[in-house]
Design a protein around this motif. Sequence first.
Motif, PDB file in Angstrom:
ATOM      1  N   GLY A 129      13.283 -12.622  -7.397  1.00  0.00           N
ATOM      2  CA  GLY A 129      14.350 -11.638  -6.655  1.00  0.00           C
ATOM      3  C   GLY A 129      14.380 -10.512  -7.383  1.00  0.00           C
ATOM      4  O   GLY A 129      13.769 -10.335  -8.541  1.00  0.00           O
ATOM      5  N   THR A 130      14.978  -9.482  -7.202  1.00  0.00           N
ATOM      6  CA  THR A 130      15.054  -7.857  -7.945  1.00  0.00           C
ATOM      7  C   THR A 130      16.480  -7.667  -8.218  1.00  0.00           C
ATOM      8  O   THR A 130      17.377  -8.205  -7.570  1.00  0.00           O
ATOM      9  N   LEU A 131      16.727  -7.241  -9.563  1.00  0.00           N
ATOM     10  CA  LEU A 131      18.016  -6.588  -9.772  1.00  0.00           C
ATOM     11  C   LEU A 131      18.629  -5.501  -9.098  1.00  0.00           C
ATOM     12  O   LEU A 131      19.604  -5.381  -9.188  1.00  0.00           O
ATOM     13  N   ALA A 132      17.766  -4.478  -8.477  1.00  0.00           N
ATOM     14  CA  ALA A 132      18.152  -3.658  -7.488  1.00  0.00           C
ATOM     15  C   ALA A 132      17.069  -3.428  -6.568  1.00  0.00           C
ATOM     16  O   ALA A 132      15.933  -3.905  -6.713  1.00  0.00           O
ATOM     17  N   PRO A 133      17.351  -2.889  -5.356  1.00  0.00           N
ATOM     18  CA  PRO A 133      16.390  -2.574  -4.419  1.00  0.00           C
ATOM     19  C   PRO A 133      15.344  -1.689  -4.945  1.00  0.00           C
ATOM     20  O   PRO A 133      15.395  -0.878  -5.587  1.00  0.00           O
ATOM     21  N   LEU A 134      13.780  -2.128  -4.578  1.00  0.00           N
ATOM     22  CA  LEU A 134      12.769  -1.474  -5.111  1.00  0.00           C
ATOM     23  C   LEU A 134      12.783  -0.202  -4.375  1.00  0.00           C
ATOM     24  O   LEU A 134      12.844  -0.091  -3.331  1.00  0.00           O
ATOM     25  N   ALA A 135      11.957   0.885  -5.054  1.00  0.00           N
ATOM     26  CA  ALA A 135      11.582   2.005  -4.589  1.00  0.00           C
ATOM     27  C   ALA A 135      10.370   1.792  -3.649  1.00  0.00           C
ATOM     28  O   ALA A 135       9.685   0.820  -4.055  1.00  0.00           O
ATOM     29  N   PRO A 136      10.194   2.456  -2.647  1.00  0.00           N
ATOM     30  CA  PRO A 136       8.991   2.438  -1.778  1.00  0.00           C
ATOM     31  C   PRO A 136       7.560   2.542  -2.504  1.00  0.00           C
ATOM     32  O   PRO A 136       6.654   1.772  -2.350  1.00  0.00           O
ATOM     33  N   ALA A 137       7.564   3.417  -3.503  1.00  0.00           N
ATOM     34  CA  ALA A 137       6.325   3.268  -4.428  1.00  0.00           C
ATOM     35  C   ALA A 137       6.116   2.355  -5.049  1.00  0.00           C
ATOM     36  O   ALA A 137       4.848   1.747  -5.444  1.00  0.00           O
ATOM     37  N   VAL A 138       6.979   1.832  -5.760  1.00  0.00           N
ATOM     38  CA  VAL A 138       7.113   0.604  -6.448  1.00  0.00           C
ATOM     39  C   VAL A 138       6.544  -0.605  -5.644  1.00  0.00           C
ATOM     40  O   VAL A 138       5.629  -1.467  -5.956  1.00  0.00           O
ATOM     41  N   ARG A 139       7.069  -0.617  -4.616  1.00  0.00           N
ATOM     42  CA  ARG A 139       6.589  -1.810  -3.674  1.00  0.00           C
ATOM     43  C   ARG A 139       5.372  -1.731  -3.167  1.00  0.00           C
ATOM     44  O   ARG A 139       4.477  -2.784  -3.257  1.00  0.00           O
ATOM     45  N   GLN A 140       4.850  -0.723  -2.866  1.00  0.00           N
ATOM     46  CA  GLN A 140       3.573  -0.385  -2.405  1.00  0.00           C
ATOM     47  C   GLN A 140       2.571  -0.703  -3.610  1.00  0.00           C
ATOM     48  O   GLN A 140       1.499  -1.410  -3.279  1.00  0.00           O
ATOM     49  N   GLU A 141       2.765  -0.354  -4.791  1.00  0.00           N
ATOM     50  CA  GLU A 141       1.939  -0.632  -6.054  1.00  0.00           C
ATOM     51  C   GLU A 141       2.020  -2.209  -6.268  1.00  0.00           C
ATOM     52  O   GLU A 141       0.892  -2.640  -6.444  1.00  0.00           O
ATOM     53  N   LEU A 142       3.023  -2.965  -6.224  1.00  0.00           N
ATOM     54  CA  LEU A 142       3.208  -4.340  -6.195  1.00  0.00           C
ATOM     55  C   LEU A 142       2.032  -5.074  -5.077  1.00  0.00           C
ATOM     56  O   LEU A 142       1.634  -6.006  -5.411  1.00  0.00           O
ATOM     57  N   GLU A 143       2.411  -4.377  -3.790  1.00  0.00           N
ATOM     58  CA  GLU A 143       1.709  -5.006  -2.626  1.00  0.00           C
ATOM     59  C   GLU A 143      -0.033  -4.780  -2.871  1.00  0.00           C
ATOM     60  O   GLU A 143      -0.746  -5.859  -2.549  1.00  0.00           O
TER      61      GLU A 143
END
Length: 623
Positions: free
Chosen positions: A219-233
Amino acid sequence: MPAAQKTSWTRWLTFALLLAAGLALAVAAGRWAENAAIERLREAGAQRLQSYALGLENLLSKYDFLPGTLELNKDVIALLANQHDDGLRREVNTYLESMNRLSRATTIYIVNLQGMTQAASNWRLPDSFVGDNVAFRPYVRDAMIGKPGGFYGVGTTSREPGYFFAHGIYRDGKMLGVAALKVNIERLEASWVQGRDRVLLADANGVAILSSVPEWKYGTLAPLAPAVRQELERSRQFHSHSLKPIGYREVRTLDARASVVAVDGAPGSGRMLRQALALRARDWQFVYFSDLGPADASARSAFIFACLSQALLAMLVLYARQRRLGRQRLRAREDLQRAYDHLETMVAERTASLQQMTENLSAENLVRRKAEQQLRQAQSELVQAAKMAVLGQMSAGMTHELNQPLTALRTMADNARVLIERGRLPEASANLATISQLVARMGLITGQLRQFARKTDATLPAQAVPVAAAITGALFLVERRVEQERVNFRMSMLDHDVHALCDSNRLEQVLVNLFTNALDAMQASEVRQLSVTVERTDDRVMIGVADSGPGVPAEIRAHLFEPFFTTKPQGHGLGLGLAISEQIVREFGGLLRVETTPAGGARFIIELPLAERETNKHENFTG
């Protein structure tokens, strides 16, 4: 308005004001109890966070060097130079398998410059890494540009999470490939707290990679930014996990590292104390959630107790008032009758009454003396508590001081055993001699702490105490912090044999408190100078402790020795240190005062009675 009605209104107004004051006092008592309980939880949580961080670093530090050692194997270099040699690949697979078994890692593997895995310790398993393309992994990309990589992620082949180490493999300064190592750190969770308290380890993006609560993992401490989520994917760091935010919201901020939060699914009111500890070396952070149920219960109990105490006090006051009025009326009638009938009897009774009052005053005086003895005992306990607080603040530094000799002891003991097995007795004897020296050093450290922690009886008479020894003992307890903060220590003493009439242990406590305050005051100073001077007159000894901090403003000096007065941030002191120190010096028949030096900073002067007159040696030394 009639006088009787006005008196009635006045009584009701007084009653309302007293009731409001009582409720305010009860609310204040509840808030104080809650804050005290939260502070205790913060101390316990900080200790747990330090323990978790130390355990994690101890586990990972054992594997930092391992990928870099693989380039020392000639078969690994040969395989990266000739990647089509299956026989050579089998030799490297076998070598990595044995290395993995000895190191107890999860997997060790070799990757070429195209990101293809050439050999792996799990080559015999169905989900072997051999032949996998891992070029998309950040730790492989970092290692290929010459930066040793460290990365936590879920395996794309095995689906097992782990921490990955990566290091470039070079020959003659040219990179041939990458050595990678995967370590399972999930077993740390088993040793973490169970019950209402909760803890998690989050990475740089705020994703919980380890947690004592299974539902919080990934889980995340706060909602992830779109750019961060794209890099993780793109890097597939967490494979198919959804990375949903953990359900909690902040209720009250205590400081930069602690706050009160409301956690979804938590027991009771759901309120918990949130504390964070940053691991800067890996850009991670531990987050610890302490259940505030006990704090809420303490607040309620304090509120109810305050209300009941005030109600009982009011009832006792009313009862005593009625009894007193009744006794006064009865006594007045009896006295008037006796005055008319027997004047001499009335005089005798008055004399007996005066005698009774004298006896009551004697009993009250005895009670007062007992109260003074109890107060002195309580003050002694408060002094001991302050000493324990100083030892708690120094525990981290002393742990570091003891950790280094312990590590050396283990290494040299292992070496001595090997040397004895090989018959190299002189070298083994040298190792044992070094071990004895290290044990003596550790005994010196613990002995000084034990001497400082010893409880002192304030009722014992003062003795002749060598001032130089007391200063040396106090400096030993803060020596680690002086070294870490790069503070220049200077001591000036014309006569090393000067003795003060006091108690050595309590004098050391005063000096430690002054040293600690001076170090705190100089934290933001460019020049850090801690100076100690010792002077004496015919009957007094003056010990001066000066720092190069910002000094003490005039408006603060007037309140400096008052209990609970402090200029430090919340959570960094109770404001009792200088008050206790001033009382200790006063009990010795001395004086503690503060002055501002011409060059800036503050100078505290301890003035004590001189115990004996020694011959001046006129020596000066600097430390």
